[in-house]
Scaffold this motif. Structure first.
Motif, mmCIF file in Angstrom:
data_model
loop_
_atom_site.group_PDB
_atom_site.id
_atom_site.type_symbol
_atom_site.label_atom_id
_atom_site.label_comp_id
_atom_site.label_asym_id
_atom_site.label_seq_id
_atom_site.Cartn_x
_atom_site.Cartn_y
_atom_site.Cartn_z
ATOM 1 N N UNK A 1 0.843 -1.201 0.000
ATOM 2 C CA UNK A 1 0.000 0.000 0.000
ATOM 3 C C UNK A 1 0.880 1.254 0.000
ATOM 4 N N UNK A 2 1.918 1.227 0.827
ATOM 5 C CA UNK A 2 2.815 2.389 0.902
ATOM 6 C C UNK A 2 3.591 2.580 -0.392
ATOM 7 N N UNK A 3 4.042 1.459 -0.967
ATOM 8 C CA UNK A 3 4.808 1.551 -2.214
ATOM 9 C C UNK A 3 3.908 2.072 -3.330
ATOM 10 N N UNK A 4 2.669 1.587 -3.411
ATOM 11 C CA UNK A 4 1.737 2.052 -4.443
ATOM 12 C C UNK A 4 1.525 3.562 -4.330
ATOM 13 N N UNK A 5 1.222 4.023 -3.114
ATOM 14 C CA UNK A 5 0.947 5.449 -2.929
ATOM 15 C C UNK A 5 2.173 6.314 -3.176
ATOM 16 N N UNK A 6 3.320 5.877 -2.675
ATOM 17 C CA UNK A 6 4.478 6.744 -2.847
ATOM 18 C C UNK A 6 4.999 6.685 -4.278
ATOM 19 N N UNK A 7 4.767 5.568 -4.983
ATOM 20 C CA UNK A 7 5.147 5.506 -6.394
ATOM 21 C C UNK A 7 4.299 6.490 -7.203
ATOM 22 N N UNK A 8 3.014 6.530 -6.902
ATOM 23 C CA UNK A 8 2.132 7.469 -7.611
ATOM 24 C C UNK A 8 2.530 8.919 -7.348
ATOM 25 N N UNK A 9 2.851 9.238 -6.116
ATOM 26 C CA UNK A 9 3.280 10.606 -5.806
ATOM 27 C C UNK A 9 4.537 10.937 -6.589
ATOM 28 N N UNK A 10 5.452 9.980 -6.617
ATOM 29 C CA UNK A 10 6.709 10.213 -7.309
ATOM 30 C C UNK A 10 6.470 10.387 -8.804
ATOM 31 N N UNK A 11 5.565 9.587 -9.379
ATOM 32 C CA UNK A 11 5.248 9.737 -10.802
ATOM 33 C C UNK A 11 4.662 11.121 -11.093
ATOM 34 N N UNK A 12 3.965 11.683 -10.112
ATOM 35 C CA UNK A 12 3.383 13.018 -10.309
ATOM 36 C C UNK A 12 4.454 14.104 -10.148
ATOM 37 N N UNK A 13 5.310 13.922 -9.149
ATOM 38 C CA UNK A 13 6.321 14.951 -8.857
ATOM 39 C C UNK A 13 7.446 14.920 -9.894
ATOM 40 N N UNK A 14 7.813 13.733 -10.332
ATOM 41 C CA UNK A 14 8.871 13.606 -11.336
ATOM 42 C C UNK A 14 8.339 12.809 -12.525
ATOM 43 N N UNK A 15 7.505 13.455 -13.386
ATOM 44 C CA UNK A 15 6.888 12.735 -14.509
ATOM 45 C C UNK A 15 7.969 12.120 -15.398
ATOM 46 N N UNK A 16 7.734 10.884 -15.834
ATOM 47 C CA UNK A 16 8.820 10.216 -16.532
ATOM 48 C C UNK A 16 8.657 10.194 -18.050
ATOM 49 N N UNK A 17 7.602 10.817 -18.570
ATOM 50 C CA UNK A 17 7.510 10.952 -20.033
ATOM 51 C C UNK A 17 6.921 12.323 -20.351
ATOM 52 N N UNK A 18 7.014 12.675 -21.629
ATOM 53 C CA UNK A 18 6.507 13.975 -22.066
ATOM 54 C C UNK A 18 4.999 14.073 -21.793
ATOM 55 N N UNK A 19 4.273 12.983 -22.098
ATOM 56 C CA UNK A 19 2.818 13.019 -21.894
ATOM 57 C C UNK A 19 2.477 13.045 -20.409
ATOM 58 N N UNK A 20 3.238 12.297 -19.632
ATOM 59 C CA UNK A 20 3.002 12.289 -18.197
ATOM 60 C C UNK A 20 3.178 13.701 -17.626
ATOM 61 N N UNK A 21 4.182 14.410 -18.131
ATOM 62 C CA UNK A 21 4.409 15.776 -17.651
ATOM 63 C C UNK A 21 3.299 16.712 -18.140
ATOM 64 N N UNK A 22 2.862 16.528 -19.372
ATOM 65 C CA UNK A 22 1.792 17.367 -19.918
ATOM 66 C C UNK A 22 0.507 17.181 -19.105
ATOM 67 N N UNK A 23 0.188 15.938 -18.772
ATOM 68 C CA UNK A 23 -1.008 15.677 -17.965
ATOM 69 C C UNK A 23 -0.851 16.294 -16.579
ATOM 70 N N UNK A 24 0.320 16.106 -15.984
ATOM 71 C CA UNK A 24 0.585 16.664 -14.653
ATOM 72 C C UNK A 24 0.419 18.197 -14.673
ATOM 73 N N UNK A 25 1.058 18.835 -15.662
ATOM 74 C CA UNK A 25 0.975 20.302 -15.733
ATOM 75 C C UNK A 25 -0.461 20.759 -15.988
#
Lengths: 65, 540
Positions: B369-393
């Motif tokens: 549960x902790x890994x799932x939640x913190x992985x998602x936060x990390x994916x939001x804070x440090x988007x790993x693709x151009x589209x991921x960053x575009x969605x985040x922004x």
């Protein structure tokens, strides 16, 4: 006519967001753009209400500056 | 024996133990490897039960540096069970408000809106050395009262040999090596666990391609920030792709800059370079002293199993998460909470050894549960693709004007207690009560006049009856269960009713020594509760 709902409306929003990112994973930018376009059209059809769709278009068009 | 890090406090200096002068290795019921927060908490849990425990640490005290700073309600409640919670809250900074910024504009703010009627706050900020110090103080207090706790500084475990019913340890000290035996060895030796390496066990998961620079600073003048958590995405000061600012006791502030993957760590750690980032962020007029700094990378990993025969792993040694969400030390404390009573019962012959396997299943569930939640936060804070960053922004941009996007902003989902849904120790839910107290849940606190509920549920099996009859105690298969008889009238705020009964007129709960619900029913049914006790102790 129903107004565009801009209040939180998705249960388990983190799950949804993760699924959205997963759908884009491994795609090129061009493929991702295509996915987004298809998604917009599918969701628009699901909403159906013409006035609501116009409001959504206007909301999405608002940007800073 | 050279220290690998600087000590903040030499609280357990090396002393020669009588074990070192024996011809044959002395066998102890439990040896804990590592005297950090998780290791010391383990010693407190077992020591309070009267179970002898020896903590071996290769250093002689508490490491320097603020490190973990954000401690959750559940973590404090566990510390309270060990008698160390109150000084933590007295020293800590309580906070509820958070603000999220994008490119310097505030996009929204949130309030943790702590629910009334809990003894402990939702979160406190406290430098880790204080957290450790209060637990070691408590260990000294318990020792003075005769609790069988030993903490041995400069005792480094160099080799382990795992047997069927014990573990043989080679221990190095300033006086040379000696051997020890442990019926159970608990690895609380941190994220880079030497024990894991000695046993050649896998630690797998994701490493994130980013690094963060922590700078803890003490304000001298020029800045008045409120006691809030401020998080900037893409701040224009340019000192980091994101920045976090959070207050700690003693006028110390945690500043956390996201500085990217390809950085020259040595260069970045130079004081002038850290100051350059801080000055760009704070402005030149602010004066501060640097207290501690560090560069870290994100990893979300766990061991396949936290049990390997008579060797158990807890805390960062077993699982590691990214820091956003405060799920590291807080989950380590929940590991100990879960393990302590089970180990005590198995050692005292009150439960079968298989009960220890449920430590693995329940805490793996928590770690995932902790890994799932913190992985998602990390994916939001440090988007790993151009589209991921575009969605985040886009989420950030929309969140300024549209409320719907705000719950999508993920700068860390803060640690909440784990519910052991599906655990083999739970009995089927037989009360049509609130979901938050279903079997597997950590009991929420509730006020009882001038007192609180949770301290009454600590360290033993309890039959909590609310407006229901039951015997004052029952004994089943050697397990003593004592009744705590309450009425909704005991709590005028009705929190007890809301949290434990909902619309039901009465309820009976079987509560484990770690304050998790094992079973609940509308009334006392002797056969059902006897079965539930056997089930909760791994006997069925």
């Amino acid at each position: 006519m129903s107004d565009l709902n801009t209040k939180p409306n998705i249960d388990g929003v983190d799950d949804f967001y993760a699924e959205l990112l997963a759908a884009h994973e491994g795609l090129s930018k061009e493929q991702s753009d295509g996915l987004n376009a298809r998604l917009v059209l599918i969701l628009a059809n699901h909403i159906g209400e013409r006035a609501t769709l116009s409001q959504a278009l206007a909301a999405a068009a608002q940007t800073k500056e | 024996m050279q220290d690998r890090y600087t000590l903040a406090d030499k609280v357990y200096p090396y002393e020669r133990s009588a074990d070192q002068d024996q011809d044959a290795p002395v066998r102890h019921p439990v040896v804990v490897m590592g005297g950090g927060p998780v290791g010391i908490a383990t010693a407190l849990d077992l020591g309070q039960q009267g179970v002898p425990v020896v903590v071996l640490d290769d250093h002689e005290g508490i490491g320097m540096g603020s490190r973990a700073i954000c401690f959750s309600k559940r973590c404090l409640e566990v510390a309270d069970r060990y008698g160390a919670g109150k000084p933590m809250v007295d020293k800590g900074v309580v906070w509820n408000l958070g603000k999220v910024f994008h490119k310097d504009d505030k996009v929204f703010e949130f309030n943790l809106l702590p629910e009334e009627g809990h003894e402990y706050p939702a979160f406190i900020n406290l430098q880790q050395p204080y957290f450790e110090r209060f637990m070691i103080d408590r260990a000294r207090e318990l020792q003075a009262q005769g609790a069988p706790i030993q903490i041995r500084g400069k005792n480094r475990i160099d080799n382990v040999e795992v047997k069927d019913d014990h573990v043989v340890l080679d221990v190095m000290t300033p006086d040379g090596p000696y051997k020890l035996e442990a019926e159970w060895l608990i690895g609380c030796d941190g994220a880079s666990s030497p024990l894991r390496t000695m046993l050649d066990l896998d630690f797998t998961g994701k490493v994130f391609q980013d690094s963060f620079l922590i700078a803890d600073i003490k304000m001298k003048s020029g800045m008045e920030f409120p006691t809030e958590r401020w998080f900037w995405f893409e701040p224009t000061h340019g000192s980091g792709a994101s920045t976090l600012l959070h207050k700690q006791p003693d006028d110390v502030w945690r500043v956390d800059f996201q500085i990217g993957w390809d950085v020259d760590r040595k260069e970045e750690m130079k004081e002038e370079n850290i100051r350059r980032r801080l000055d760009a962020f704070l402005g030149d007029e602010v004066e501060y002293d640097m207290v501690w700094s560090s560069i870290y990378t994100f990893q979300c990993k766990r061991m396949d199993s936290f049990r390997h025969g008579r060797v158990l792993f807890a805390g960062d040694a077993a699982h590691q998460v990214s820091p956003f969400g405060a799920r590291g030390a807080n989950s380590g404390m929940q590991d100990v909470d879960n393990l302590g009573w089970k180990l005590g019962m198995v050692l005292n012959g009150k439960a079968p050894e298989s009960l220890i396997d449920t430590y693995n299943t329940e805490r793996v569930h928590g770690a995932d549960e902790n890994i799932l939640n913190s992985t998602r936060s990390t994916d939001f804070i440090t988007p790993k693709s151009e589209m991921s960053k575009l969605l985040r922004d886009s989420v950030l941009e929309l969140s300024e004007n549209f409320e719907f996007a705000r719950p999508m902003v993920n700068s860390g989902r803060l640690s909440v207690p784990c519910t052991y849904d599906g655990s083999s120790l739970n009995s089927a839910d037989a009360l049509n009560g609130p979901a938050r107290t279903r079997p597997g849940s950590a009991c929420p606190d509730a006020p009882l006049g001038d007192e609180f509920l949770l301290p009454k549920l600590s360290g033993k099996f309890t039959l909590l009856t609310i407006d229901a009859d039951a015997p004052d105690s029952i004994e089943e298969s050697g397990i003593e269960v004592t009744r705590l008889a309450l009425s909704v009238k005991d709590d005028k705020t009705l929190a007890l009713k809301d949290r434990y009964l909902g619309d039901c007129p009465s309820g009976v709960y079987l509560i484990r020594p770690d304050q998790h619900v094992a079973a609940r029913r509308p009334s006392f049914d002797e056969n059902q509760f006897r079965a539930a006790i056997r089930r909760a102790t791994g006997q069925e």
